[in-house]
Design a protein around this motif. Structure first.
Motif, PDB file in Angstrom:
ATOM      1  N   MET A  77       0.833  -1.213   0.000  1.00 50.45           N
ATOM      2  CA  MET A  77       0.000   0.000   0.000  1.00 50.45           C
ATOM      3  C   MET A  77       0.862   1.255   0.000  1.00 50.45           C
ATOM      4  O   MET A  77       0.505   2.255  -0.621  1.00 50.45           O
ATOM      5  N   ILE A  80       2.449   1.787  -3.628  1.00 48.72           N
ATOM      6  CA  ILE A  80       1.560   2.197  -4.716  1.00 48.72           C
ATOM      7  C   ILE A  80       0.885   3.541  -4.435  1.00 48.72           C
ATOM      8  O   ILE A  80       0.037   3.977  -5.215  1.00 48.72           O
ATOM      9  N   ASN A  82       1.987   6.567  -4.786  1.00 52.50           N
ATOM     10  CA  ASN A  82       2.244   7.543  -5.851  1.00 52.50           C
ATOM     11  C   ASN A  82       1.652   7.129  -7.194  1.00 52.50           C
ATOM     12  O   ASN A  82       1.489   7.955  -8.084  1.00 52.50           O
ATOM     13  N   ILE A  83       1.342   5.848  -7.368  1.00 51.97           N
ATOM     14  CA  ILE A  83       0.901   5.340  -8.668  1.00 51.97           C
ATOM     15  C   ILE A  83      -0.591   5.527  -8.880  1.00 51.97           C
ATOM     16  O   ILE A  83      -1.031   5.951  -9.954  1.00 51.97           O
ATOM     17  N   CYS A  84      -1.404   5.210  -7.888  1.00 48.22           N
ATOM     18  CA  CYS A  84      -2.856   5.213  -8.109  1.00 48.22           C
ATOM     19  C   CYS A  84      -3.483   6.521  -7.598  1.00 48.22           C
ATOM     20  O   CYS A  84      -2.829   7.342  -6.964  1.00 48.22           O
ATOM     21  N   GLN A  85      -4.762   6.658  -7.889  1.00 46.00           N
ATOM     22  CA  GLN A  85      -5.471   7.868  -7.482  1.00 46.00           C
ATOM     23  C   GLN A  85      -5.639   7.890  -5.964  1.00 46.00           C
ATOM     24  O   GLN A  85      -5.835   6.860  -5.333  1.00 46.00           O
ATOM     25  N   HIS A  88      -9.106   6.411  -4.525  1.00 42.81           N
ATOM     26  CA  HIS A  88      -9.179   4.953  -4.584  1.00 42.81           C
ATOM     27  C   HIS A  88      -8.257   4.318  -3.544  1.00 42.81           C
ATOM     28  O   HIS A  88      -8.625   3.364  -2.873  1.00 42.81           O
ATOM     29  N   TRP A  89      -7.040   4.855  -3.455  1.00 41.37           N
ATOM     30  CA  TRP A  89      -6.080   4.330  -2.479  1.00 41.37           C
ATOM     31  C   TRP A  89      -6.615   4.488  -1.063  1.00 41.37           C
ATOM     32  O   TRP A  89      -6.504   3.569  -0.256  1.00 41.37           O
ATOM     33  N   SER A  93      -7.492   1.264   1.279  1.00 35.13           N
ATOM     34  CA  SER A  93      -6.677   1.146   2.489  1.00 35.13           C
ATOM     35  C   SER A  93      -7.539   1.207   3.744  1.00 35.13           C
ATOM     36  O   SER A  93      -7.334   0.437   4.688  1.00 35.13           O
TER      37      SER A  93
END
Length: 117
Positions: A77, A80, A82-85, A88-89, A93
């Motif tokens: 978690m 990722i 920096n990668i996902c929106q 959503h994160w 989480s």
């Protein structure tokens, strides 16, 4: 599709041949009393090799393994982030950590975390 089925059938046949060869060529061992007894420096064992163990320590071990797997699932978690929106994160989480906290609350209510039982 036919090629895929042929590959599947060939792999099953090869696996069965390997298993049969292993069973045929395996070293046969005959179990006797000396081989089945516990080894204590060449002397006869003083007590039974099959000692009962505490179920409480087993439960603590299982709980530790569960928390260990939870940590392994939480670590990605962070990577990722920096990668996902962000929304959503945050939702995923939060839901995951809430499920873990509900499990911890359940274990706490059933006195699984007490050492003195």
């Amino acid at each position: 599709m036919l090629l895929l089925m042929m590959i599947f059938v060939i792999s099953i046949i090869i696996a069965n041949i390997m298993i049969m060869l292993a069973l045929i060529l395996a070293k046969k061992s005959f179990n006797d009393l000396e081989k089945l007894s516990a080894f204590e420096c060449g002397f006869d064992p003083k007590s039974s090799a099959r000692l009962p163990f505490s179920l409480h320590f087993f439960l603590i071990t299982v709980i530790f393994l569960i928390f260990d797997v939870e940590i392994v699932l939480i670590m990605p978690m962070i990577t990722i982030f920096n990668i996902c929106q962000m929304m959503h994160w945050f939702i995923i989480s939060t839901l995951f950590i809430l499920i873990l906290l509900m499990g911890l609350y359940y274990e706490w209510n059933n006195n699984m975390l007490n050492w003195t039982n």
